[in-house]
Design a protein around this motif. Structure first.
Motif, PDB file in Angstrom:
ATOM      1  N   VAL A  86       0.341  -1.061   0.177  1.00 14.05           N
ATOM      2  CA  VAL A  86      -0.135  -0.018   0.162  1.00 14.05           C
ATOM      3  C   VAL A  86       0.905   1.172   0.250  1.00 14.05           C
ATOM      4  N   LEU A  87       0.236   2.270  -0.317  1.00 16.19           N
ATOM      5  CA  LEU A  87       1.530   3.887  -0.426  1.00 16.19           C
ATOM      6  C   LEU A  87       0.064   4.161   0.292  1.00 16.19           C
ATOM      7  N   GLY A  88       1.083   5.251   1.283  1.00 10.25           N
ATOM      8  CA  GLY A  88       0.386   5.920   2.806  1.00 10.25           C
ATOM      9  C   GLY A  88      -0.598   5.034   3.334  1.00 10.25           C
ATOM     10  N   ASN A  89      -1.412   5.452   4.219  1.00  9.22           N
ATOM     11  CA  ASN A  89      -1.792   4.511   5.293  1.00  9.22           C
ATOM     12  C   ASN A  89      -3.632   4.464   4.649  1.00  9.22           C
ATOM     13  N   PRO A  90      -4.311   3.373   5.139  1.00  7.78           N
ATOM     14  CA  PRO A  90      -5.896   3.571   4.909  1.00  7.78           C
ATOM     15  C   PRO A  90      -6.464   3.942   5.519  1.00  7.78           C
ATOM     16  N   GLU A 110     -10.101   3.160   2.724  1.00  4.12           N
ATOM     17  CA  GLU A 110      -9.820   2.877   1.622  1.00  4.12           C
ATOM     18  C   GLU A 110      -7.962   2.485   1.236  1.00  4.12           C
ATOM     19  N   LEU A 111      -7.743   1.592   0.037  1.00  5.11           N
ATOM     20  CA  LEU A 111      -6.324   2.097   0.816  1.00  5.11           C
ATOM     21  C   LEU A 111      -5.696   2.663  -1.173  1.00  5.11           C
ATOM     22  N   GLY A 112      -4.946   2.797  -1.404  1.00 10.66           N
ATOM     23  CA  GLY A 112      -3.976   3.014  -2.559  1.00 10.66           C
ATOM     24  C   GLY A 112      -2.683   2.101  -2.607  1.00 10.66           C
ATOM     25  N   LEU A 113      -2.637   1.613  -3.814  1.00 11.67           N
ATOM     26  CA  LEU A 113      -2.233   0.465  -3.743  1.00 11.67           C
ATOM     27  C   LEU A 113      -1.199   0.695  -4.776  1.00 11.67           C
ATOM     28  N   ALA A 114      -0.096   0.037  -4.416  1.00 12.93           N
ATOM     29  CA  ALA A 114       1.001   0.183  -5.209  1.00 12.93           C
ATOM     30  C   ALA A 114       1.273  -0.717  -6.559  1.00 12.93           C
ATOM     31  N   PRO A 115       1.289   0.137  -7.724  1.00  9.56           N
ATOM     32  CA  PRO A 115       1.473  -0.184  -9.044  1.00  9.56           C
ATOM     33  C   PRO A 115       2.417  -1.729  -9.107  1.00  9.56           C
ATOM     34  N   THR A 116       2.240  -2.323 -10.093  1.00 14.70           N
ATOM     35  CA  THR A 116       3.017  -3.169 -10.817  1.00 14.70           C
ATOM     36  C   THR A 116       3.513  -2.881 -12.353  1.00 14.70           C
ATOM     37  N   PHE A 117       4.912  -2.902 -12.626  1.00 11.10           N
ATOM     38  CA  PHE A 117       5.526  -2.008 -13.150  1.00 11.10           C
ATOM     39  C   PHE A 117       6.560  -2.872 -13.961  1.00 11.10           C
ATOM     40  N   ASP A 118       7.460  -2.750 -15.155  1.00 14.50           N
ATOM     41  CA  ASP A 118       8.105  -3.237 -15.410  1.00 14.50           C
ATOM     42  C   ASP A 118       9.873  -2.604 -15.647  1.00 14.50           C
ATOM     43  N   ILE A 119      10.676  -2.387 -15.650  1.00 13.06           N
ATOM     44  CA  ILE A 119      11.862  -1.433 -15.399  1.00 13.06           C
ATOM     45  C   ILE A 119      12.189  -1.205 -16.583  1.00 13.06           C
ATOM     46  N   GLU A 120      11.870   0.665 -17.630  1.00 16.60           N
ATOM     47  CA  GLU A 120      12.867   0.580 -18.237  1.00 16.60           C
ATOM     48  C   GLU A 120      13.455   1.324 -18.560  1.00 16.60           C
ATOM     49  N   LEU A 307      -0.759   6.004 -10.526  1.00 21.68           N
ATOM     50  CA  LEU A 307      -0.353   5.684  -9.421  1.00 21.68           C
ATOM     51  C   LEU A 307      -1.927   6.295  -9.104  1.00 21.68           C
ATOM     52  N   PRO A 308      -2.366   5.463  -7.579  1.00 20.05           N
ATOM     53  CA  PRO A 308      -3.509   6.577  -7.219  1.00 20.05           C
ATOM     54  C   PRO A 308      -3.680   7.538  -6.597  1.00 20.05           C
ATOM     55  N   ALA A 309      -3.349   9.002  -7.887  1.00 15.98           N
ATOM     56  CA  ALA A 309      -3.096   9.692  -7.390  1.00 15.98           C
ATOM     57  C   ALA A 309      -4.269  10.618  -6.311  1.00 15.98           C
ATOM     58  N   GLU A 310      -5.348  10.247  -7.030  1.00 18.04           N
ATOM     59  CA  GLU A 310      -7.002  10.872  -5.997  1.00 18.04           C
ATOM     60  C   GLU A 310      -6.684  10.651  -4.598  1.00 18.04           C
ATOM     61  N   PHE A 311      -6.459   8.744  -4.019  1.00 20.52           N
ATOM     62  CA  PHE A 311      -6.469   8.500  -2.781  1.00 20.52           C
ATOM     63  C   PHE A 311      -5.062   9.015  -2.106  1.00 20.52           C
ATOM     64  N   LEU A 312      -3.667   9.658  -3.145  1.00 23.63           N
ATOM     65  CA  LEU A 312      -2.893  10.287  -1.665  1.00 23.63           C
ATOM     66  C   LEU A 312      -3.170  11.503  -1.802  1.00 23.63           C
ATOM     67  N   ILE A 313      -4.038  12.138  -2.536  1.00 23.56           N
ATOM     68  CA  ILE A 313      -4.128  14.030  -2.258  1.00 23.56           C
ATOM     69  C   ILE A 313      -5.390  13.577  -1.323  1.00 23.56           C
ATOM     70  N   LYS A 314      -6.198  12.510  -0.946  1.00 23.91           N
ATOM     71  CA  LYS A 314      -7.089  12.330   0.314  1.00 23.91           C
ATOM     72  C   LYS A 314      -6.065  12.308   1.362  1.00 23.91           C
ATOM     73  N   TRP A 315      -5.134  11.477   0.871  1.00 17.32           N
ATOM     74  CA  TRP A 315      -4.191  10.818   2.454  1.00 17.32           C
ATOM     75  C   TRP A 315      -3.746  12.186   2.698  1.00 17.32           C
ATOM     76  N   GLY A 339       9.287  11.932  -6.643  1.00 20.54           N
ATOM     77  CA  GLY A 339      10.262  11.525  -5.673  1.00 20.54           C
ATOM     78  C   GLY A 339       9.618  10.102  -5.217  1.00 20.54           C
ATOM     79  N   LEU A 340       8.271   9.746  -5.788  1.00 27.42           N
ATOM     80  CA  LEU A 340       7.610   8.736  -5.026  1.00 27.42           C
ATOM     81  C   LEU A 340       7.727   7.787  -6.268  1.00 27.42           C
ATOM     82  N   ARG A 341       7.984   8.555  -7.077  1.00 25.55           N
ATOM     83  CA  ARG A 341       8.212   7.540  -8.477  1.00 25.55           C
ATOM     84  C   ARG A 341       9.601   6.618  -8.032  1.00 25.55           C
ATOM     85  N   TYR A 342      10.218   7.652  -7.955  1.00 29.19           N
ATOM     86  CA  TYR A 342      11.127   6.939  -7.945  1.00 29.19           C
ATOM     87  C   TYR A 342      11.674   5.696  -6.856  1.00 29.19           C
ATOM     88  N   GLN A 343      10.937   6.046  -5.482  1.00 27.04           N
ATOM     89  CA  GLN A 343      11.119   5.424  -4.694  1.00 27.04           C
ATOM     90  C   GLN A 343      10.464   3.584  -4.493  1.00 27.04           C
TER      91      GLN A 343
END
Length: 439
Positions: A86-90, A110-120, A307-315, A339-343
């Protein structure tokens, strides 16, 4: 207790926690019983307050507190067991009216979930600079050493190539500072003309605007803050206290021994080789940092995910010490998004390639750091026991552990990028490196 998860989409979910009275009633009763034993209520002896009165006064607050504790524990366990990243806290979903006397209490988060992706890494190669100390740099360094160890020769007035000691004054800005600088630091042609020929004891008025090529020199000379020095445009008086030139030290064995120890080098060529070796070690650090910055930028630009932008803004609105408006939270999110993307990218690289920092690695890294520090103070061969003791003291300091862990992880990431990134090596002088890398 019953916990369920509803997947809203790939990046958002809702967790529902259902609590029955049996889940929390024993805890509530136990806490209220302790309150009863210690409550100090007028008209009753301590420990003899009727439970009904205790419940009336403290019951609701104790119930809410115990339920919140239970919810926190249940959520943490659920996220761990389900391996939810999860990103942030519930975020608790608002409930206008909650019947605390009901047989079952329902809470949603509400949970904001980390995305799945491949490194490019991207198709474009990143330049990895190999910075060399060229002949020009070596000659300049030799001359600086000769000046440093040379003999001061007093002068009656300011001349070129002089070291000038002057007292700078500006009453309005409360500046009154005595400082030494070299004439070649002066950038302003007008100031240079005024200073040339000025005798010891005489005063000249100088504008600070463009006085030095580097505003950091202005900071040192005037003893003003970093922010005040940048763009400072005032007039100061400079009273000349002392003017010296330096007679260059002779390049002989006595100077070589002062620089490197007795008999370590015996010729000018060996001196240049030592300076070149030491300088290029320093350049590696700067080149590696530039590589890390460039690869980081490339990864952020080339690795695409939502990213779950709407959730993160509320968080962000709810998580700070002071609540934020939606507009303020959006601004904070925009600042933090890169910064969050690089983390997330860094975290995936670390996990996928097992780059975690272990205790033993960190301890060895701390020992190497300690030995470098000791060498700078002339302790070239410290005892292992002494280094071990200092390392253990450092490892007991959380701030130091955090700092060293970040440095060690940076080294691991740089090594990974060198081994796996799309890099092209370019050999340059330090002067060209600065022009290309930081222009």
């Amino acid at each position: 207790m019953n916990i369920t998860k509803e997947q809203v989409d790939d990046l958002n979910a809702i967790v529902t926690v259902a609590l029955s009275k049996e889940d929390y009633s024993d805890k509530v009763d136990s806490t209220l019983d302790n309150y009863r034993k210690t409550a100090d209520i007028p008209g009753f002896r301590k420990g003899h307050v009727p439970m009904g009165m205790v419940k009336k006064q403290y019951g609701k607050a104790v119930l809410v507190d115990e339920v919140n504790k239970l919810l926190q524990e249940a959520l943490n366990n659920f996220l761990t067991e389900e391996k939810l990243d999860v990103l942030g806290n519930p975020l608790p979903k608002p409930q206008d009216e909650l019947d605390w006397d009901a047989e079952e209490l329902l809470f949603q988060f509400e949970l904001g979930l980390a995305p799945t992706f491949d490194i490019e890494f991207g198709k474009d190669a990143v330049t990895h600079y190999k910075v060399v100390a060229d002949d020009k740099m070596l000659d300049e360094q030799i001359e600086r050493i000769q000046k440093q160890f040379g003999k001061l020769v007093g002068q009656k007035e300011v001349i070129k190539d002089a070291e000038i000691t002057a007292t700078f004054v500006n009453e309005e800005k409360e500046i009154n500072n005595k400082a030494t600088f070299t004439f070649d630091k002066i950038k302003s042609e007008e100031a240079a003309e005024k200073l040339l020929g000025t005798k010891i004891g005489e005063t000249v008025a100088l504008s600070t605007n463009g006085l030095f090529a580097d505003d950091h020199d202005l900071m040192e000379v005037l003893k003003v803050s970093h922010d005040d020095a940048h763009g400072l445009d005032i007039e100061v008086t400079a009273t000349i206290e002392e003017v010296n030139t330096r007679e260059l030290a002779e390049l002989n064995q006595e100077l070589f021994d002062k620089l490197f120890g007795e008999g370590v080098v015996t010729t000018l060529e060996e001196v240049k080789a030592k300076i070149k070796e030491d300088a290029e070690k320093q350049f590696v650090q700067q080149s590696d940092q530039k590589l890390l910055n460039d690869v980081t930028e490339g990864l952020i630009g080339n690795t695409s995910f939502d990213l779950p932008a709407e959730f993160l803004i509320k968080w962000l609105q709810a998580s700070g010490e002071q609540p934020l408006t939606e507009e303020q939270a959006k601004e904070e999110y925009e600042k933090a998004e890169k910064g969050l993307r690089y983390q997330l990218i860094e975290g995936k690289i670390i996990k996928d390639n097992d780059l975690q920092v272990t205790f033993d690695e960190l301890k060895d890294f701390a020992k190497d750091y300690i030995k470098i520090q000791m060498a700078q103070f002339g302790q070239l061969d410290p005892a292992d026991e002494e280094v071990e003791n200092v390392a253990m003291r450092i490892m007991s300091n959380q701030e130091e552990v955090k700092r060293l862990s970040e440095q060690l992880m940076s080294q691991k990431m740089i090594t990974f990028f060198k081994d796996n990134g799309n890099l092209t090596e370019k050999e340059v002088s330090y002067e060209d490196f600065v022009k290309e890398a930081y222009s």
